[in-house]
Each structure stands twice: as structure tokens, then as C-alpha cells.
Design a protein around this motif. Structure first.
Motif, mmCIF file in Angstrom:
data_model
loop_
_atom_site.group_PDB
_atom_site.id
_atom_site.type_symbol
_atom_site.label_atom_id
_atom_site.label_comp_id
_atom_site.label_asym_id
_atom_site.label_seq_id
_atom_site.Cartn_x
_atom_site.Cartn_y
_atom_site.Cartn_z
ATOM 1 N N HIS A 22 0.828 -1.209 0.000
ATOM 2 C CA HIS A 22 0.000 0.000 0.000
ATOM 3 C C HIS A 22 0.858 1.254 0.000
ATOM 4 C CE1 HIS A 22 0.816 -0.022 4.363
ATOM 5 N NE2 HIS A 22 0.433 1.247 4.374
ATOM 6 N N SER A 37 -0.770 -5.246 3.620
ATOM 7 C CA SER A 37 -2.069 -4.820 3.112
ATOM 8 C C SER A 37 -2.417 -5.606 1.861
ATOM 9 C CB SER A 37 -2.035 -3.327 2.771
ATOM 10 O OG SER A 37 -1.323 -3.109 1.561
ATOM 11 N N TYR A 38 -3.611 -5.344 1.357
ATOM 12 C CA TYR A 38 -3.934 -5.801 0.015
ATOM 13 C C TYR A 38 -2.980 -5.120 -0.975
ATOM 14 C CZ TYR A 38 -8.473 -7.709 1.583
ATOM 15 O OH TYR A 38 -9.465 -8.433 2.192
ATOM 16 N N ASP A 73 -2.509 -2.732 -3.261
ATOM 17 C CA ASP A 73 -3.360 -1.610 -3.666
ATOM 18 C C ASP A 73 -2.625 -0.289 -3.458
ATOM 19 O OD1 ASP A 73 -5.578 -0.038 -4.358
ATOM 20 O OD2 ASP A 73 -6.419 -0.133 -2.328
ATOM 21 N N GLN A 76 -2.490 2.325 -5.511
ATOM 22 C CA GLN A 76 -3.290 3.481 -5.918
ATOM 23 C C GLN A 76 -4.340 3.844 -4.875
ATOM 24 O OE1 GLN A 76 -4.484 2.217 -9.972
ATOM 25 N NE2 GLN A 76 -3.550 4.127 -10.658
ATOM 26 N N GLY A 77 -4.896 2.852 -4.219
ATOM 27 C CA GLY A 77 -5.929 3.111 -3.218
ATOM 28 C C GLY A 77 -5.404 3.170 -1.806
ATOM 29 N N GLY A 92 -4.269 0.947 -0.020
ATOM 30 C CA GLY A 92 -4.685 -0.208 0.771
ATOM 31 C C GLY A 92 -6.035 -0.080 1.424
ATOM 32 N N ARG A 93 -6.805 0.923 1.041
ATOM 33 C CA ARG A 93 -8.098 1.157 1.694
ATOM 34 C C ARG A 93 -9.275 0.626 0.889
ATOM 35 N NH1 ARG A 93 -6.626 7.206 4.018
ATOM 36 N NH2 ARG A 93 -5.459 6.467 5.839
ATOM 37 N N ARG A 94 -8.994 -0.072 -0.214
ATOM 38 C CA ARG A 94 -10.067 -0.662 -1.014
ATOM 39 C C ARG A 94 -10.166 -2.149 -0.705
ATOM 40 N NH1 ARG A 94 -8.629 1.981 -6.865
ATOM 41 N NH2 ARG A 94 -6.634 0.974 -6.417
ATOM 42 N N HIS A 95 -11.392 -2.630 -0.602
ATOM 43 C CA HIS A 95 -11.637 -4.033 -0.271
ATOM 44 C C HIS A 95 -11.497 -4.878 -1.538
ATOM 45 C CE1 HIS A 95 -13.095 -3.083 3.783
ATOM 46 N NE2 HIS A 95 -13.582 -2.010 3.210
ATOM 47 N N LEU A 96 -10.425 -5.668 -1.624
ATOM 48 C CA LEU A 96 -10.186 -6.514 -2.781
ATOM 49 C C LEU A 96 -10.718 -7.921 -2.531
ATOM 50 C CD1 LEU A 96 -6.557 -5.461 -3.803
ATOM 51 C CD2 LEU A 96 -8.748 -4.387 -4.369
ATOM 52 N N CYS A 122 -9.871 -11.045 -2.468
ATOM 53 C CA CYS A 122 -8.791 -12.026 -2.369
ATOM 54 C C CYS A 122 -9.265 -13.239 -1.575
ATOM 55 C CB CYS A 122 -7.571 -11.421 -1.685
ATOM 56 S SG CYS A 122 -6.758 -10.101 -2.619
#
Length: 247
Positions: free
Chosen positions: A39, A65-66, A68, A70-71, A73-77, A79
Motif C-alpha cells: 500500500h 495490506s492488500y 493496492d 493506488q488506493g 490499501g483502503r479498497r476491499h479486494l 482475495c
């Protein structure tokens, strides 16, 4: 009353981009949650952050984190549990390599952002992260959100043979069950230094404080987080450190 620890998310720059003033904040905290590249953070920032933490005797936590950037790490992916276990192991190992190269060792794991929040709701993902901690090193603690009732987390961690640390937030608003108020809600992130300080001290003393609806909430926490990306964080950290030391 057990002394509560103070932690901060750090190493969250990337390339030429910087976030927070880690050099000034590091001497004020007990634990540094260092980004591992998914992230935020890159190899050079990770190495420098580890060295800075060790210079000040601060315990180093992996902040996976995920994937992510660009986000942040605050976007729910979406996975799978198998993917989450692998990506957490990958990030733990990367940060611990820098710890070992500097003569230190990773002290704990604290997931970041959407992954952190998803662990509250998804047993399979929580078990995946617990398994990653256990497989990486027996006894490696996982830091999770302190809720009004953490019975679920304690049960699953006991099954996985992983010690837990419970974390509360000085600068975030809470829902009635102890979950963090979603950032999309007005007032989800406290900006007033006096309110941040008052909430932090209430948590440290084991006293109730107001949730987002103004109702009393009481949490048991081992560590207290002040976010480094809050413009007031450095001033609040200085005052909070002095007041926690006086408790």
C-alpha cells in the motif's frame, strides 16, 4: 493498570513521495507499523524506516495490506484466504529481511486498511493471517482491533496458537460495537487535537468515551494508534506521550 503502548503507521512514502514526519515522531512511540510495499513503502524506505526504529529502540511491526498502491490499501479486494495468507507472508518476510540485516527482528504484525477491517468480519481471512503469523515464526503476535467483545478473535487465535495484541485508535470515531466508523461517514476521523487527546487518555485509563452517536463505549486495548497522516499527529503525539508517561 497495565501501561498502554503507543504506535504509529510509518514508512508510508513511495519513491519521491513522502507522508508524515517519521524522524520526529519515532522518538515518541513504542511501536512502529512499517509499510511493506503493497500500500506504500519501497525497499529503500523500508530499510531506512527499520534503521530509524532501531536507533530509537522502537518495536517494529509489519503493516501488510492488500496489493493496492493506488488506493493506499483502503479498497476491499476480493482475495481468497489462500491469497491473503501468501501476500501477508510475502510482506512479513520482506520487512523482516531488513530487520535482520540491521541486527534486529520483527516484533509483531498489524494488517493495514481494508485488510485490517475485513478481519473483523471474515473468519477465513482472519484464520489466513493467523496462519501466516504462526508459520512464519511461532509466537509472532498479531495486532487486531479492540472491540466491545473480542471473544471471536481470542478463540480463533487460540486455535492457531498465535498471541494477540488489541489496538484502539485515538483519532478515529467508533461504532457502538467497537468497529471503526467508515471513513465515508462525516466525523469518522477526528481532527480536533483536544478530542483526540481526550479519547486517547480515556482508552488508556480504561474509561468510557463517546462513540460516533455520542453513546458511551469502553474498550480494553494493549496499544493505542495515532495516525501519522493526520496534520495534527505530531503535536498530539508529543502531548500524549507526556501524559501517558505520567499515568
Amino acid at each position: 493498570m497495565n501501561r498502554i503502548l503507543l504506535n504509529c503507521d510509518m514508512g508510508e512514502g513511495f519513491g519521491a513521495w513522502r507522508m508524515g514526519d517519521d524522524a520526529l515522531a519515532m522518538p515518541l512511540i513504542d511501536q512502529a507499523n512499517l509499510a511493506c510495499g503493497f500500500h506504500a513503502g519501497d525497499p529503500l524506505i523500508m530499510a531506512r524506516s527499520v534503521n530509524l526504529a532501531m536507533e530509537h529502540g522502537v518495536r517494529i511491526g509489519a503493516h501488510p495490506s492488500y496489493p493496492d498502491l493506488q488506493g493506499f490499501g483502503r479498497r476491499h479486494l476480493q482475495c481468497s484466504a489462500e491469497e491473503v495468507r501468501a501476500l501477508v507472508l510475502y510482506q512479513i518476510g520482506a520487512l523482516d529481511a531488513f530487520c535482520r540485516a540491521a541486527g534486529g527482528q520483527l516484533a509483531y504484525v498489524k494488517p493495514h486498511g481494508a485488510l485490517y477491517n475485513d478481519l473483523v468480519r471474515d473468519d477465513a481471512l482472519l484464520m489466513a493471517v493467523l496462519d501466516a503469523c504462526h508459520c512464519y515464526r511461532k509466537g509472532l503476535p498479531l495486532m487486531v482491533l479492540a472491540l466491545a467483545d473480542n471473544g471471536r478473535e481470542l478463540r480463533l487465535a487460540d486455535e492457531a496458537d498465535v498471541p494477540l495484541m488489541f489496538e484502539a485508535f485515538a483519532d478515529r470515531a467508533y461504532l457502538s460495537d467497537g468497529q471503526l466508523a467508515p471513513r465515508r461517514l462525516s466525523g469518522a476521523v477526528h481532527q480536533d487535537p483536544e478530542r483526540i487527546l481526550a479519547q486517547a487518555l480515556a482508552i488508556a485509563r480504561g474509561e468510557p468515551f463517546a462513540d460516533i452517536d455520542g453513546k458511551p463505549l469502553q474498550l480494553r486495548a494493549d496499544s493505542l494508534c495515532v495516525h501519522g497522516d493526520n496534520p495534527e499527529s505530531l503535536a498530539v503525539l508529543r502531548r500524549l506521550r507526556a501524559q501517558l508517561d505520567a499515568l
